[in-house]
Motif scaffolding. Structure first.
Motif, PDB file in Angstrom:
ATOM      1  N   UNK A  28     -10.814  40.701 162.730  1.00 20.69           N
ATOM      2  CA  UNK A  28     -11.194  39.368 163.190  1.00 20.69           C
ATOM      3  C   UNK A  28     -10.648  39.057 164.577  1.00 20.69           C
ATOM      4  N   UNK A  29      -9.373  39.352 164.801  1.00 25.76           N
ATOM      5  CA  UNK A  29      -8.725  38.965 166.055  1.00 25.76           C
ATOM      6  C   UNK A  29      -8.865  39.995 167.172  1.00 25.76           C
ATOM      7  N   UNK A  50      -1.486  46.100 167.458  1.00 23.19           N
ATOM      8  CA  UNK A  50      -0.366  46.297 166.534  1.00 23.19           C
ATOM      9  C   UNK A  50       0.952  45.926 167.210  1.00 23.19           C
ATOM     10  N   UNK A  51       1.108  46.286 168.472  1.00 25.63           N
ATOM     11  CA  UNK A  51       2.296  45.902 169.235  1.00 25.63           C
ATOM     12  C   UNK A  51       2.395  44.375 169.304  1.00 25.63           C
ATOM     13  N   UNK A  52       1.284  43.714 169.638  1.00 33.36           N
ATOM     14  CA  UNK A  52       1.235  42.259 169.705  1.00 33.36           C
ATOM     15  C   UNK A  52       1.529  41.647 168.338  1.00 33.36           C
ATOM     16  N   UNK A  53       0.917  42.176 167.290  1.00 30.35           N
ATOM     17  CA  UNK A  53       1.075  41.643 165.932  1.00 30.35           C
ATOM     18  C   UNK A  53       2.533  41.697 165.482  1.00 30.35           C
ATOM     19  N   UNK A  56       4.858  39.659 168.840  1.00 28.49           N
ATOM     20  CA  UNK A  56       4.564  38.370 169.466  1.00 28.49           C
ATOM     21  C   UNK A  56       3.828  37.386 168.564  1.00 28.49           C
ATOM     22  N   UNK A  57       2.924  37.858 167.745  1.00 29.67           N
ATOM     23  CA  UNK A  57       2.071  36.963 166.957  1.00 29.67           C
ATOM     24  C   UNK A  57       2.904  36.226 165.916  1.00 29.67           C
ATOM     25  N   UNK A  65       7.467  35.986 164.526  1.00 32.68           N
ATOM     26  CA  UNK A  65       6.808  37.289 164.520  1.00 32.68           C
ATOM     27  C   UNK A  65       7.422  38.176 163.434  1.00 32.68           C
ATOM     28  N   UNK A  66       6.656  39.131 162.883  1.00 30.94           N
ATOM     29  CA  UNK A  66       7.157  39.962 161.784  1.00 30.94           C
ATOM     30  C   UNK A  66       8.475  40.689 162.066  1.00 30.94           C
ATOM     31  N   UNK A  67       8.624  41.294 163.228  1.00 32.34           N
ATOM     32  CA  UNK A  67       9.869  42.021 163.504  1.00 32.34           C
ATOM     33  C   UNK A  67      11.052  41.081 163.660  1.00 32.34           C
ATOM     34  N   UNK A  68      10.809  39.899 164.188  1.00 29.74           N
ATOM     35  CA  UNK A  68      11.874  38.905 164.283  1.00 29.74           C
ATOM     36  C   UNK A  68      12.371  38.537 162.887  1.00 29.74           C
TER      37      UNK A  68
END
Length: 73
Positions: A28-29, A50-53, A56-57, A65-68
Motif C-alpha cells: 500500500x505505502x 524496509x529501512x524507513x519502516x 522512521x515510520x 518506530x519499531x527499532x526504537x
C-alpha cells in the motif's frame, strides 16, 4: 517440491498475521504508489522502504518506530 505451508491449523493462519500485515502495508505505502519498471528497481524500493519502516515510520499503537521500541526494553 515437498513444501509445507506455515499454518497453525486449517483455516487458522494466525502465525502469519504479522507478516501478512507488513506485506499489506509495504504494498500500500510503497509498491502501489510507484510501480517499479524492473526487478532491480523494485528491489531498491523495497530495501529503502524496509529501512524507513524500521527506523522512521511511527507505528500507530506504539507511537514510535519499531527499532526504537525494541531498543527501549
Amino acid at each position: 517440491y515437498g513444501i509445507t505451508p506455515s499454518m497453525s491449523r486449517r483455516g487458522n493462519p494466525y502465525d502469519n498475521a504479522m507478516a501478512e500485515n507488513f506485506f499489506s502495508i509495504l504494498k500500500t505505502e510503497c509498491i502501489y504508489r510507484r510501480k517499479p519498471a524492473t526487478f532491480s528497481e523494485a528491489n531498491d524500493m523495497i530495501d529503502r522502504y524496509i529501512q524507513f519502516y524500521n527506523h522512521e515510520r511511527i507505528q500507530t499503537k506504539a507511537g514510535v518506530a519499531p527499532l526504537t521500541l525494541r531498543h527501549s526494553y
